[in-house]
Design an enzyme around this catalytic site. Structure first.
Site, short mmCIF file in Angstrom:
data_model
loop_
_atom_site.label_atom_id
_atom_site.label_comp_id
_atom_site.label_asym_id
_atom_site.label_seq_id
_atom_site.Cartn_x
_atom_site.Cartn_y
_atom_site.Cartn_z
N ARG A 46 -2.11 6.53 -0.13
CA ARG A 46 -3.42 6.10 0.36
C ARG A 46 -4.11 7.26 1.05
O ARG A 46 -3.62 7.77 2.06
CB ARG A 46 -3.26 4.93 1.35
CG ARG A 46 -2.52 3.72 0.78
CD ARG A 46 -3.37 2.94 -0.20
NE ARG A 46 -2.59 1.93 -0.93
CZ ARG A 46 -2.38 0.69 -0.51
NH1 ARG A 46 -2.89 0.31 0.66
NH2 ARG A 46 -1.70 -0.16 -1.24
N GLU B 85 -6.36 7.53 3.12
CA GLU B 85 -7.13 6.97 4.22
C GLU B 85 -6.94 7.85 5.45
O GLU B 85 -5.81 8.09 5.86
CB GLU B 85 -6.67 5.54 4.53
CG GLU B 85 -6.82 4.58 3.37
CD GLU B 85 -6.20 3.22 3.69
OE1 GLU B 85 -5.57 3.10 4.75
OE2 GLU B 85 -6.35 2.30 2.87
N HIS C 276 -0.38 3.22 10.20
CA HIS C 276 -0.81 3.68 8.89
C HIS C 276 -0.13 4.99 8.50
O HIS C 276 0.08 5.88 9.33
CB HIS C 276 -2.33 3.89 8.85
CG HIS C 276 -3.11 2.63 8.81
ND1 HIS C 276 -3.63 2.04 9.93
CD2 HIS C 276 -3.46 1.82 7.77
CE1 HIS C 276 -4.27 0.93 9.60
NE2 HIS C 276 -4.18 0.78 8.29
N GLU D 285 0.01 -7.22 9.68
CA GLU D 285 0.19 -7.50 8.26
C GLU D 285 1.31 -6.66 7.66
O GLU D 285 1.38 -5.46 7.88
CB GLU D 285 -1.12 -7.21 7.53
CG GLU D 285 -1.03 -7.31 6.02
CD GLU D 285 -1.97 -6.34 5.32
OE1 GLU D 285 -1.58 -5.79 4.29
OE2 GLU D 285 -3.08 -6.13 5.84
N ARG E 298 6.68 -0.70 7.39
CA ARG E 298 6.05 -1.61 8.36
C ARG E 298 6.95 -2.82 8.63
O ARG E 298 7.01 -3.31 9.76
CB ARG E 298 4.67 -2.04 7.87
CG ARG E 298 3.83 -2.62 8.98
CD ARG E 298 2.41 -2.95 8.55
NE ARG E 298 1.59 -1.77 8.36
CZ ARG E 298 0.28 -1.82 8.09
NH1 ARG E 298 -0.32 -2.99 7.95
NH2 ARG E 298 -0.41 -0.70 7.93
#
Length: 608
Positions: free
Chosen positions: A380, A382, A389, A531, A582
């Protein structure tokens, strides 16, 4: 220039003057100038004559040996005396040599010369196979008392006490104490060698197992210790340690937040906490990850992570799933959007896969495998510098066909997570406790079956708690965390999922809700308010897929093969993607996802 006679006269006069001054009791300061002048004159005298001033030394008269004729009886007596004297001298010489030999042997023994029970081993180059048998440190228990063992591990600590040495040797999660004191087979040089070895060197230690009078608190194997008989260094640590293992293993002083920004700085590094003890900062740990991974907490975290992967596979295999392996180099973006790492693929535009989404759908719904799963890296791009993250993480994905309702998928996910949580609690008890020793946390609470809420119900719970949240807006990280707290208080569970998310916040391939076009047949699972899984029923009709792709401004030519795969008959299906790191982070209540990633990759880190 003065003559020899004049110099001699002057020197004599000065000498007489000095004698007179001394006789009169004058101080040295008064006659010292006369002495200096006389010495200067003597120097000139020697320079002129080549000899010292004064009369020549008298020759000593040599004593003439008295010639005495010894009688026969005296001759015998003298001979006996001479023989006795010679024998005595010979014995004395013999004793001296023996004493020197003993002292030399003692010095060599003290230095360890000729002894092979300590020192540096030759490099292990697979040149031989011996009959040596190593005992795992984890197997060091009182049942081995009295037996000789050989262990290998990292030298965690050494302590020199008088004529002895104490060591703590660690291998993976386990450690044992060894001790040795000077004796005939343990020279001082061996004690010195052990005490001077750099910590974290790899060592082989042999000795007899004994049971100590008191448990050894510093070791995991508290009820045994090794009486060392040999100690060899297999590989010496050649660089200075960037931090002390003692500091790296120290329990957290206070609980960090697991949400919010992560700056990637150790501004408080080497500064003692309020308890006066130093902790090792996260960035320094990551810069030296190969050392940081040696701590018992990290050894446990990644054994737990390994078990998560094992339980994931095991559960799905039992449910008839097939493991697949999909490409990580793809054309276009796997889920649309711009958060991808692009690259040139032999003149074609390509990117690193954000997920195996498109390929797992092809294999499950279009290729006849029906139930598939994959574990592998996802990427990712990001620029998210947060505590949860990563730019590269390990995804655990599954996809399965459904007969009539995507609740079939939700049931599988519920069973899967309960299987994983139960398995960890049963199979990783000691590892969980080792993590808790350094990073205190409360055990995860979960229900059977898993608590299910609709997205609208979750939003309503937030509003009841005074938090602004619209039913059709995406949840912020803060609101997700708040909702987790509310659910924990109301339902006594840390684990739940929400269904029926707004269609606008889900990927283009998400099936719309048949009763409300603003909603979708999608869901998220949460642990401790964060999440860990996102999934949905997928669109299996190509016309609807193209319609949704256009709504997302995704060029159809970039997903042509994906859409075409549904033109030859595709089964209804759904699935989801789980972030391995996670899951581990939140199951163990860790404050930062980097603690659950072997070698993290975030926007600021590309090494080691």
């Amino acid at each position: 220039m003065s003559t020899e006679e004049e110099l001699s006269k002057k020197i004599s006069e000065l000498g007489d003057a000095i004698k007179a001054a001394k006789a009169d009791g004058k101080s040295k300061e008064e006659w010292d100038p006369l002495l200096k002048e006389m010495l200067d004159m003597k120097a000139k005298f020697k320079e002129m004559t080549g000899k010292d001033f004064g009369p020549p030394p008298k020759e000593k008269k040599k004593k003439q040996p008295v010639q005495q004729e010894a009688s026969g009886k005296n001759k015998e007596k003298n001979a006996a005396k001479a023989a006795a004297k010679a024998a005595k001298a010979a014995q004395k010489e013999k004793n001296r040599r023996e004493r020197e030999e003993r002292e030399k042997a003692k010095a060599l023994r003290m230095a360890g010369v000729g002894m092979d029970n300590f020192g540096d081993m030759k490099m292990v180059q697979s040149s031989e196979i011996t009959d040596k048998v190593w005992t795992e440190i984890s197997e060091m228990k009182p049942a081995l008392s009295g037996k000789k063992v050989l262990i290998r591990g990292h030298l965690q600590t050494t302590r020199n006490v008088g004529k002895g040495a104490f060591v703590l040797v660690r291998s993976s999660l386990y450690s044992v104490q060894g001790v040795c004191f000077e004796n005939k087979s343990i020279p001082p040089a061996m004690i010195k060698y052990i005490a001077n070895l750099p910590v974290e060197s790899v060592v082989d230690v042999a000795g007899i197992v004994t049971v100590p009078d008191q448990p050894i608190d510093s070791a995991t194997q508290k009820m045994v210790e090794i009486q060392i008989s040999s100690f060899h260094c297999v590989n010496k640590a050649s660089s200075a340690m960037p931090f002390l293992m003692e500091d790296a293993c120290r329990p957290d002083f206070e609980k960090e937040s697991d949400v919010g920004a992560y700056l990637g700085k150790d501004e408080d590094q080497d500064k003692p906490a309020a308890d006066g003890l130093v902790r090792v900062g996260q960035e320094l740990r990551l810069d030296n990850r190969w050392i940081d991974l040696r701590t018992p907490a990290n050894q446990s975290i990644f054994r737990i992570e390994s078990m998560v992967g094992h339980l994931f596979r095991e559960c799905l295999m039992k449910k008839g799933f097939t493991e697949i392996h999909t490409p990580k180099l793809i054309g276009g973006a796997s889920e649309g959007g711009s958060d991808v790492f692009t690259l040139d693929y032999f003149g074609q535009e390509a990117c690193l896969s954000m997920s195996p989404q498109l390929h797992k759908q092809m294999t499950a719904a279009c290729s006849g495998f029906e139930r598939v799963f994959e574990t592998g890296p996802v990427f990712r791009a990001e620029n998210s510098n947060t505590r949860r993250h990563l730019c590269e993480f390990n995804g655990m994905d599954l996809e399965m066909v459904i007969k009539e309702h995507y609740d079939e998928v939700l049931d599988v996910f519920s069973d899967l997570f309960i299987y994983i949580f139960d398995g960890l609690n049963q199979k990783c008890k000691s590892e969980i406790e080792r993590v808790r020793e350094q990073h205190p946390f409360e055990d995860l609470k979960y229900l059977r079956p898993t608590l299910k809420l609709t997205y609208a119900e979750g939003c309503a719970l937030l509003r009841e708690a005074g938090v602004e949240q619209d039913d059709y807006e995406d949840l912020s990280t803060v609101n997700e965390k708040k909702l987790g707290d509310i659910v924990k208080e109301k339902y006594d569970t840390d684990f739940f999922f929400m269904d029926k998310y707004p269609l606008a916040v889900r990927p283009f391939y998400t099936m719309p809700d048949p009763n409300n076009p603003k909603l979708s047949n999608s869901y998220d699972f949460f642990i401790r308010g964060q999440e860990i899984l996102s999934g949905a029923q997928r669109i299996h009709e190509p016309d609807l897929l193209e319609e949704r792709a256009k709504a997302w401004d995704i060029p159809l030519d970039t997903i042509k093969s994906y859409v075409d795969s549904f033109r030859n008959g595709a089964m209804p299906h759904g699935g989801g993607g789980i972030g391995l790191e996670r899951v581990v982070m939140l199951f163990l209540g860790l404050p930062n996802i980097r603690k659950a990633a072997w070698f993290p990759r975030d926007p600021k880190r590309l090494s080691p």
